[in-house]
Structures are given as C-alpha cells and as structure tokens.
Write a protein that holds these residues in place. Sequence first.
Motif, PDB file in Angstrom:
ATOM      1  N   ALA A   1       0.829  -1.206   0.000  1.00 40.73           N
ATOM      2  CA  ALA A   1       0.000   0.000   0.000  1.00 40.73           C
ATOM      3  C   ALA A   1       0.864   1.257   0.000  1.00 40.73           C
ATOM      4  CB  ALA A   1      -0.925  -0.007   1.213  1.00 40.73           C
ATOM      5  N   GLU A   2       1.977   1.242   0.733  1.00 37.49           N
ATOM      6  CA  GLU A   2       2.852   2.425   0.793  1.00 37.49           C
ATOM      7  C   GLU A   2       3.467   2.738  -0.557  1.00 37.49           C
ATOM      8  OE1 GLU A   2       2.611   4.300   4.081  1.00 37.49           O
ATOM      9  OE2 GLU A   2       4.708   4.472   3.523  1.00 37.49           O
ATOM     10  N   THR A   3       3.779   1.695  -1.315  1.00 36.95           N
ATOM     11  CA  THR A   3       4.420   1.932  -2.608  1.00 36.95           C
ATOM     12  C   THR A   3       3.394   2.045  -3.734  1.00 36.95           C
ATOM     13  OG1 THR A   3       4.780  -0.441  -2.652  1.00 36.95           O
ATOM     14  CG2 THR A   3       6.659   0.910  -2.109  1.00 36.95           C
ATOM     15  N   ASN A   4       2.122   2.088  -3.389  1.00 33.00           N
ATOM     16  CA  ASN A   4       1.042   2.233  -4.379  1.00 33.00           C
ATOM     17  C   ASN A   4       1.053   1.139  -5.435  1.00 33.00           C
ATOM     18  OD1 ASN A   4       0.205   4.567  -3.159  1.00 33.00           O
ATOM     19  ND2 ASN A   4       1.516   5.859  -4.432  1.00 33.00           N
ATOM     20  N   ARG A   5       1.310  -0.102  -5.022  1.00 28.79           N
ATOM     21  CA  ARG A   5       1.322  -1.204  -5.986  1.00 28.79           C
ATOM     22  C   ARG A   5      -0.010  -1.933  -5.969  1.00 28.79           C
ATOM     23  NH1 ARG A   5       5.063  -1.705  -9.790  1.00 28.79           N
ATOM     24  NH2 ARG A   5       4.645  -3.913  -9.771  1.00 28.79           N
ATOM     25  N   VAL A   6      -0.283  -2.662  -7.039  1.00 25.39           N
ATOM     26  CA  VAL A   6      -1.468  -3.512  -7.084  1.00 25.39           C
ATOM     27  C   VAL A   6      -1.386  -4.485  -5.918  1.00 25.39           C
ATOM     28  CG1 VAL A   6      -2.706  -5.209  -8.481  1.00 25.39           C
ATOM     29  CG2 VAL A   6      -1.461  -3.353  -9.595  1.00 25.39           C
ATOM     30  N   PRO A   7      -2.445  -4.804  -5.190  1.00 26.81           N
ATOM     31  CA  PRO A   7      -3.844  -4.406  -5.390  1.00 26.81           C
ATOM     32  C   PRO A   7      -4.224  -3.089  -4.724  1.00 26.81           C
ATOM     33  CG  PRO A   7      -3.705  -6.000  -3.623  1.00 26.81           C
ATOM     34  CD  PRO A   7      -2.318  -5.777  -4.093  1.00 26.81           C
ATOM     35  N   PHE A   8      -3.245  -2.302  -4.290  1.00 31.96           N
ATOM     36  CA  PHE A   8      -3.576  -1.039  -3.617  1.00 31.96           C
ATOM     37  C   PHE A   8      -3.155   0.156  -4.463  1.00 31.96           C
ATOM     38  CE2 PHE A   8      -2.468  -4.073  -0.160  1.00 31.96           C
ATOM     39  CZ  PHE A   8      -3.753  -4.275   0.287  1.00 31.96           C
ATOM     40  N   ASP A   9      -3.231   0.059  -5.782  1.00 31.90           N
ATOM     41  CA  ASP A   9      -2.741   1.152  -6.617  1.00 31.90           C
ATOM     42  C   ASP A   9      -3.840   2.161  -6.914  1.00 31.90           C
ATOM     43  OD1 ASP A   9      -4.167  -0.535  -8.211  1.00 31.90           O
ATOM     44  OD2 ASP A   9      -2.968  -0.149  -9.994  1.00 31.90           O
ATOM     45  N   LEU A  10      -4.689   2.423  -5.905  1.00 31.67           N
ATOM     46  CA  LEU A  10      -5.810   3.347  -6.143  1.00 31.67           C
ATOM     47  C   LEU A  10      -5.395   4.751  -6.538  1.00 31.67           C
ATOM     48  CD1 LEU A  10      -7.418   1.564  -3.401  1.00 31.67           C
ATOM     49  CD2 LEU A  10      -8.824   2.222  -5.313  1.00 31.67           C
ATOM     50  N   PRO A  11      -4.250   5.284  -6.032  1.00 34.67           N
ATOM     51  CA  PRO A  11      -3.884   6.645  -6.458  1.00 34.67           C
ATOM     52  C   PRO A  11      -3.661   6.758  -7.962  1.00 34.67           C
ATOM     53  CG  PRO A  11      -2.676   6.056  -4.496  1.00 34.67           C
ATOM     54  CD  PRO A  11      -3.386   4.828  -4.933  1.00 34.67           C
TER      55      PRO A  11
ATOM     56  N   PRO B   1      -6.973  -8.541  -8.506  1.00 32.10           N
ATOM     57  CA  PRO B   1      -7.670  -7.330  -8.937  1.00 32.10           C
ATOM     58  C   PRO B   1      -7.501  -6.224  -7.893  1.00 32.10           C
ATOM     59  CG  PRO B   1      -9.229  -8.858  -8.011  1.00 32.10           C
ATOM     60  CD  PRO B   1      -7.895  -9.535  -7.946  1.00 32.10           C
ATOM     61  N   ARG B   2      -7.878  -5.015  -8.275  1.00 31.36           N
ATOM     62  CA  ARG B   2      -7.703  -3.865  -7.384  1.00 31.36           C
ATOM     63  C   ARG B   2      -8.765  -3.848  -6.278  1.00 31.36           C
ATOM     64  NH1 ARG B   2      -8.134   0.017 -11.163  1.00 31.36           N
ATOM     65  NH2 ARG B   2      -5.977  -0.377 -11.703  1.00 31.36           N
ATOM     66  N   TYR B   3      -8.373  -3.353  -5.122  1.00 33.82           N
ATOM     67  CA  TYR B   3      -9.320  -3.199  -4.020  1.00 33.82           C
ATOM     68  C   TYR B   3     -10.258  -2.025  -4.272  1.00 33.82           C
ATOM     69  CZ  TYR B   3      -8.393  -6.284  -0.158  1.00 33.82           C
ATOM     70  OH  TYR B   3      -8.350  -7.360   0.664  1.00 33.82           O
ATOM     71  N   ARG B   4     -11.441  -2.077  -3.624  1.00 32.57           N
ATOM     72  CA  ARG B   4     -12.314  -0.904  -3.657  1.00 32.57           C
ATOM     73  C   ARG B   4     -11.835   0.041  -2.558  1.00 32.57           C
ATOM     74  NH1 ARG B   4     -17.854  -2.941  -2.602  1.00 32.57           N
ATOM     75  NH2 ARG B   4     -17.629  -1.858  -0.642  1.00 32.57           N
ATOM     76  N   TYR B   5     -12.058   1.356  -2.730  1.00 31.34           N
ATOM     77  CA  TYR B   5     -11.422   2.290  -1.817  1.00 31.34           C
ATOM     78  C   TYR B   5     -11.870   2.120  -0.361  1.00 31.34           C
ATOM     79  CZ  TYR B   5      -8.934   6.211  -0.195  1.00 31.34           C
ATOM     80  OH  TYR B   5      -8.055   6.996   0.492  1.00 31.34           O
ATOM     81  N   ASP B   6     -13.174   1.975  -0.122  1.00 30.83           N
ATOM     82  CA  ASP B   6     -13.628   1.858   1.267  1.00 30.83           C
ATOM     83  C   ASP B   6     -13.162   0.545   1.888  1.00 30.83           C
ATOM     84  OD1 ASP B   6     -15.385   0.763  -0.631  1.00 30.83           O
ATOM     85  OD2 ASP B   6     -16.870   0.417   0.929  1.00 30.83           O
ATOM     86  N   GLN B   7     -13.027  -0.502   1.049  1.00 33.89           N
ATOM     87  CA  GLN B   7     -12.493  -1.768   1.571  1.00 33.89           C
ATOM     88  C   GLN B   7     -11.057  -1.590   2.022  1.00 33.89           C
ATOM     89  OE1 GLN B   7     -13.003  -4.151  -1.936  1.00 33.89           O
ATOM     90  NE2 GLN B   7     -14.858  -5.129  -1.148  1.00 33.89           N
ATOM     91  N   LEU B   8     -10.315  -0.809   1.232  1.00 34.61           N
ATOM     92  CA  LEU B   8      -8.911  -0.549   1.544  1.00 34.61           C
ATOM     93  C   LEU B   8      -8.765   0.134   2.900  1.00 34.61           C
ATOM     94  CD1 LEU B   8      -5.915  -0.016   0.084  1.00 34.61           C
ATOM     95  CD2 LEU B   8      -6.832   2.261   0.049  1.00 34.61           C
ATOM     96  N   MET B   9      -9.584   1.192   3.122  1.00 34.41           N
ATOM     97  CA  MET B   9      -9.483   1.912   4.384  1.00 34.41           C
ATOM     98  C   MET B   9      -9.945   1.022   5.538  1.00 34.41           C
ATOM     99  SD  MET B   9      -8.179   4.611   3.497  1.00 34.41           S
ATOM    100  CE  MET B   9      -8.261   5.867   4.710  1.00 34.41           C
ATOM    101  N   GLY B  10     -11.038   0.268   5.327  1.00 33.82           N
ATOM    102  CA  GLY B  10     -11.545  -0.621   6.370  1.00 33.82           C
ATOM    103  C   GLY B  10     -10.497  -1.654   6.761  1.00 33.82           C
ATOM    104  N   LEU B  11      -9.847  -2.223   5.733  1.00 33.62           N
ATOM    105  CA  LEU B  11      -8.827  -3.237   5.978  1.00 33.62           C
ATOM    106  C   LEU B  11      -7.704  -2.667   6.839  1.00 33.62           C
ATOM    107  CD1 LEU B  11      -8.158  -6.158   4.953  1.00 33.62           C
ATOM    108  CD2 LEU B  11      -6.687  -5.070   3.280  1.00 33.62           C
ATOM    109  N   GLY B  12      -7.255  -1.454   6.470  1.00 33.66           N
ATOM    110  CA  GLY B  12      -6.144  -0.843   7.195  1.00 33.66           C
ATOM    111  C   GLY B  12      -6.478  -0.577   8.646  1.00 33.66           C
ATOM    112  N   TRP B  13      -7.638   0.068   8.878  1.00 29.47           N
ATOM    113  CA  TRP B  13      -7.928   0.521  10.232  1.00 29.47           C
ATOM    114  C   TRP B  13      -8.537  -0.566  11.104  1.00 29.47           C
ATOM    115  CZ3 TRP B  13      -6.198   4.900  12.291  1.00 29.47           C
ATOM    116  CH2 TRP B  13      -5.766   5.894  11.409  1.00 29.47           C
TER     117      TRP B  13
END
Lengths: 321, 171
Positions: A201-211, A287-299
């Motif tokens: 996620a920090e390096t913006n790679r798949v599956p967290f390449d949402l930026p 595949p790429r994560y959905r944005y709210d799933q990404l935040m939910g997963l992190g927190w």
Amino acid sequence: MNANDIVWILIKTIGVVAVFLIHVMFVQLFERKAIAHMQSRMGPMRVGWHGVLQPIADSIKLFFKEDIIPTNSDKPIFFIAPIIGVIAAVSSLAVIPLWEGFSIANLNVGILYILALSSVGAYAVILGGWASNSKYSFLGGLRSSAQVISYEIAMGLSLVGVMMMSGSTNLSDIVSAQAEGRWFVVPQIMGFAIFFIAALAETNRVPFDLPEAETELVSGFATEYSGMRWALFFMAEYAGMFVMSALAVVCFFGGWSGPGFLPPVIWFLMKVYAFIFLYFWIRATLPRYRYDQLMGLGWKIFIPVALANIVLTGLIKILLK
Amino acid sequence: MTTPQLFFAYFAVAMTALSLLIVTRKNPVHSVLCMLGLFIHIAGLYLFLNAEFLAAIQIIVYAGAILVLFLFVIMMLNLRKEETVKKYQAQWPVSAGIGIILAAFLVLILGNITVLPALGEYSIEAIKSEGSMMTVGKVLYTEFLLPFEIASIVLLVAIIGAVVLAKKRTE
C-alpha cells in the motif's frame, strides 16, 4: 572527521546510488518480462537480445520527450513534487546494510529513518496531484494521502515486534540478531504479513494502486506529467519498491546472511529480487481493491492485529526470560 | 566562526526565513510546503544536538502525519476564493510593534545568560553510550510513567470525542 572520511563517504554514496539506479532501470524490464510470461506473451523483444536494451531505449525516449506543463497548474509545486519523491526514495538507501559492516550511514534509528522518509515520499504524490489542476490527478492525490497515513501506522506497528526481538532499531544490529538462520520471519510471521501488505500500500502497488488506478482515474496523480518528470515519478515508485523489499529482507529474512558459497551481497540481492518478483506476481494475479475496503482493511484489521502482535511478542519475551 | 556555529547559524537563519514564508504566502498549499521545509530543518537541528531519536520522531509525526492531514484539509477548501480575501487584519502594525519590542527584550536578556555544565546522570556521554532511544524509553516508562499515562488518556478522550462527533445519529 577529516577530509579522507568525507571523500570515502562521497565515493560510497555515489557508487551505491549509481548501481541502484541501474537496478531501478532494469527492474522495469524484469517486470514487463515476468508479467508477459505469466500472461503467455513475449514482452519486449525488439531492442537487443530478448529486449535487454529496452530500458535504455525507454530512457532515451523519455529524456527527449516534450515537457508539457498544464496551463493553470501551480508551477513551483508541479516542478518540485517528482523531485521530492525521488530524493525521499533514494536517500532511504543510506541506512540499508548491503553486507557485514557496509552501509553508507550506520544509524541507530535506522528503521525510524526509513519510515520517516517513506512518509515524506507521500508528499510527492499528494502535491503532484494537487498542482496539476486536473480532477483525475487531484482525486489520485487525495486517495494517496489517506492511504499513506492509514498504512504507515500499520507498517510502523508491525516493525515494533522486530525492534523488541532484536532490542535495536539499527538495521545492522537487527541482521546480527538473526545470525545462524534464526530469521525473524518465524516468530514474527504476523508482523511480517502486515508489513508486506502495508508495504504494497505504501508503494502504491497492485492491489492497492488506487492513487493511479488506470481504469478509473486515467493515471491518477501522474496524469498531467510527461517526459522526464513522469520518469522521476516512475523511478520513485520502483526505488520505493526496492527499499521496502530491502527492509523486509533486513528485518525478517536475515539480511545478507546465507550459506558461505556465495558472497553476502549476492544473498542479499537474491532475497531482495525474490521480493520484487512477489510484487510482480501479485500484480499479475490480483484485482484492485475498492477504496472503502482498503481503508476498512487498514484501520479495522491491520492496526488491531499489529497491536496484538506487539502484546504477544512482549508476553513471550517475558515468559522466556 | 567555528564549524558548529556555522551549522547553527544556517539552521537559525533558514528556520526564521521559512517561518516568515509560512505566514506570508497567499496560497495555503505553499505555506504547507514551507512548513515541511521548516520541520525538516528542526529535525536537522535535533540531529546537530545528538538527539537522533527526536529528529526521526519529528519527521514521522509532524511531517509524516500532522502536516499531511493539514494538506488534506486545505486541498478540500476553495482556494480561489481564499486567495482574494485580505490576509491581515487592520491592526497588524500594532501587533508587529509589540513583536519587535518583545524581540528586543529577548536580545537584551540573552547577553546575561550563563550556560551551566550538564548536571545529573544524563550527560551527553551517558546518552551516547546507551543510545538516545533507550534513554528516552527508560525515563519515560519509569520516572515519568504517570504523566505519560495521563497524556495517553487525554489523547484517548480526544479520539473518542472525534468518533462520537463523526458518528451517524440514529433516531
């Protein structure tokens, strides 16, 4: 510190950075080849034998491309953003121990230094996205800022277990603490899992390449960048990937250690490249994560699990005393 | 000037200049960028004082977390409107005058300060032999455990407050 020391440090720095930039250039070819073969394609084939000179051709092309600056962009910030990214990623190298007793700077706060620089690197994406004055870029920048803040916490917490086991934040000491094959990945498997996912996620790679999600945001924060400036962003991303892989190797896989028939630096590079291959493998698979799933997963998952890992490590350390 | 004095002079001048830039920029994002430079210079000054742990924390907490949140909020604002609004209120000359008088007092007092040698057990050598992180940790979790825990509770209250404010009301 006398003049000789300063010259020696300069030679070390220039040498490491030059070798590193060559690696960054060719890892891109490695990625294209690896993903191509996973998808039953050939990848680049035209320039040189099986395309080995492709990165050089690409660099020359990018160097001579027109540098387009959007009309209503914020010019100073537009110029400075990619430079911040590259500086932050490349200067993280200073504390990575490549073999016994060799790192440009043997800092006592090595882990914290890398965490600090990776958070400064986030400014490149955020400011670049904002300064472009484009909705796609802006959305990419906003996503990145939220993502990086969230995953930074999980990443820092996942490394606390390693700090507790080795009793140090000096990266050389952490490698020494894993001597004779006592790699931290075994007792710290939970910490390692969180660290690796947070590093993606920090390096913006798949599956967290949402930026930079191509399918929805064109190219995210980098939409308006072209030529050399875009190449700097690209370099920062791959350099960040190298640094995170090196940190994973140092903290969890015994750094330069390995059976004696190969020199330590080869072991270190092999482990780092194994991680980089893992990055590519994940990119070709998930595949790429959905944005709210990404935040939910992190927190909701990573931060509590990382905290539990710290408590567990502390308890085991007291019981084994 | 000796080398340490030169270093300090650079940091002092750069920090003052960056602070002035922060308050005079029209565009808040430019202010934030200057603030990033200021935080990095503060961290450099900490390094210069042998406080490497504090320097790393300065960057991680201020530059890495708090300033990104600032930026996040500022980017949501309507900057085009913000830039046309007058930046200073009418009484700014009075404030500037008071500031200059206070600065003059400070300069007068500075001449009378005598620097005492390091006292107690935490001398520079003792901290260097143990590492600043270890020293800070030991002091924080033994001597100052109660204030540390109180600070944690204050932060916890703030977090709960934020959650309560953000929560959807279900009637």
